[in-house]
Write a protein that holds these residues in place. Structure first.
Motif, PDB file in Angstrom:
ATOM      1  N   ASP A 121       0.850  -1.269   0.015  1.00 55.28           N
ATOM      2  CA  ASP A 121       0.257  -0.158   0.130  1.00 55.28           C
ATOM      3  C   ASP A 121       1.045   1.249   0.181  1.00 55.28           C
ATOM      4  N   ILE A 122       0.789   2.081  -1.087  1.00 53.93           N
ATOM      5  CA  ILE A 122       1.615   3.242  -1.172  1.00 53.93           C
ATOM      6  C   ILE A 122       0.629   4.235  -1.173  1.00 53.93           C
ATOM      7  N   PRO A 123       0.774   5.407  -0.178  1.00 54.78           N
ATOM      8  CA  PRO A 123      -0.104   6.387  -0.001  1.00 54.78           C
ATOM      9  C   PRO A 123       0.176   7.348  -1.463  1.00 54.78           C
ATOM     10  N   ALA A 124      -0.924   8.209  -1.631  1.00 52.43           N
ATOM     11  CA  ALA A 124      -0.551   9.241  -2.640  1.00 52.43           C
ATOM     12  C   ALA A 124       0.268  10.082  -2.341  1.00 52.43           C
ATOM     13  N   ASN A 125       1.218  10.837  -3.207  1.00 46.31           N
ATOM     14  CA  ASN A 125       2.395  11.555  -3.111  1.00 46.31           C
ATOM     15  C   ASN A 125       3.545  10.678  -2.252  1.00 46.31           C
ATOM     16  N   THR A 126       3.741   9.718  -2.293  1.00 46.70           N
ATOM     17  CA  THR A 126       4.726   9.035  -1.507  1.00 46.70           C
ATOM     18  C   THR A 126       5.940   8.840  -2.564  1.00 46.70           C
ATOM     19  N   LEU A 127       5.700   8.587  -3.919  1.00 46.63           N
ATOM     20  CA  LEU A 127       6.477   8.408  -4.953  1.00 46.63           C
ATOM     21  C   LEU A 127       6.780   9.741  -5.658  1.00 46.63           C
ATOM     22  N   TYR A 128       8.038  10.225  -5.752  1.00 48.26           N
ATOM     23  CA  TYR A 128       8.106  11.626  -6.497  1.00 48.26           C
ATOM     24  C   TYR A 128       7.859  11.471  -7.835  1.00 48.26           C
ATOM     25  N   TYR A 129       7.932  10.427  -8.621  1.00 51.70           N
ATOM     26  CA  TYR A 129       7.760  10.053  -9.892  1.00 51.70           C
ATOM     27  C   TYR A 129       7.273   8.786 -10.257  1.00 51.70           C
ATOM     28  N   SER A 130       6.494   8.651 -11.126  1.00 54.73           N
ATOM     29  CA  SER A 130       5.874   7.220 -11.632  1.00 54.73           C
ATOM     30  C   SER A 130       6.941   6.244 -12.037  1.00 54.73           C
TER      31      SER A 130
END
Length: 166
Positions: free
Chosen positions: A14-23
């Motif tokens: 589960d990865i919350p929104a805005n956790t990754l800086y890019y796809s």
């Protein structure tokens, strides 16, 4: 941007929104049953928040599932258990190793029994807490069967109880 959830091959992420800086495409390999490894790649991804990773506990670890930890380098993650699954909040991706933390922490004081007997009145009393793997998650300090407030200094692993001056 939105939350990302995936559950495949007995692994959940589960990865919350805005956790990754890019796809970025993720590669997840769960070989916990065979070699105790869980890989989430690319390891170079910077995370802006914690990611929840969970898996079905391999059968041979079900009796001690609360003692399972995930290690990656010097980091050790402790689980929260739901049924037969273990979940971890991780701060990075990479190659994780499943391990068990079965050795309890050691608690000691710098004072000898002889020194303790010579003290007339205690202003404070300290204990050194040492753990070889996952650390101390929580503690409860009792004096004469009464709970007392204590401070924990994680840098020095020192648990200190301060007594009233009265």
């Amino acid at each position: 941007k939105r939350d990302f959830k995936s559950a495949k091959k007995n692994t959940q992420i589960d990865i919350p929104a805005n956790t990754l800086y890019y796809s970025s495409p993720l590669f997840i390999e769960n070989s916990l049953k065979t070699d105790g490894k869980l890989s989430i790649l690319p390891a170079s991804l910077n995370l802006g928040a914690k990611v929840k990773v969970g898996f079905l506990v391999p059968e041979e670890f079900l009796r001690i599932k609360e003692k399972l930890v995930l290690k990656i380098g010097n980091l050790v993650y402790t689980p929260f258990i739901t049924g037969d699954s273990a979940f971890y909040s991780v701060y990075s991706f990479g190659h994780f190793q499943l391990a068990t933390d079965t050795v309890p922490p050691k608690i000691k004081t710098h004072l000898t029994v002889k020194k303790i007997k010579r003290i007339k009145k205690f202003e404070s009393f300290s204990f050194v807490l040492q753990d070889n793997l996952s650390g101390v998650a929580n503690y409860h300090l009792y004096v004469n069967d009464t709970w007392v407030l204590a401070e924990f200094d994680a840098k020095s692993n020192l648990l200190t109880c301060f007594f009233d001056a009265s």
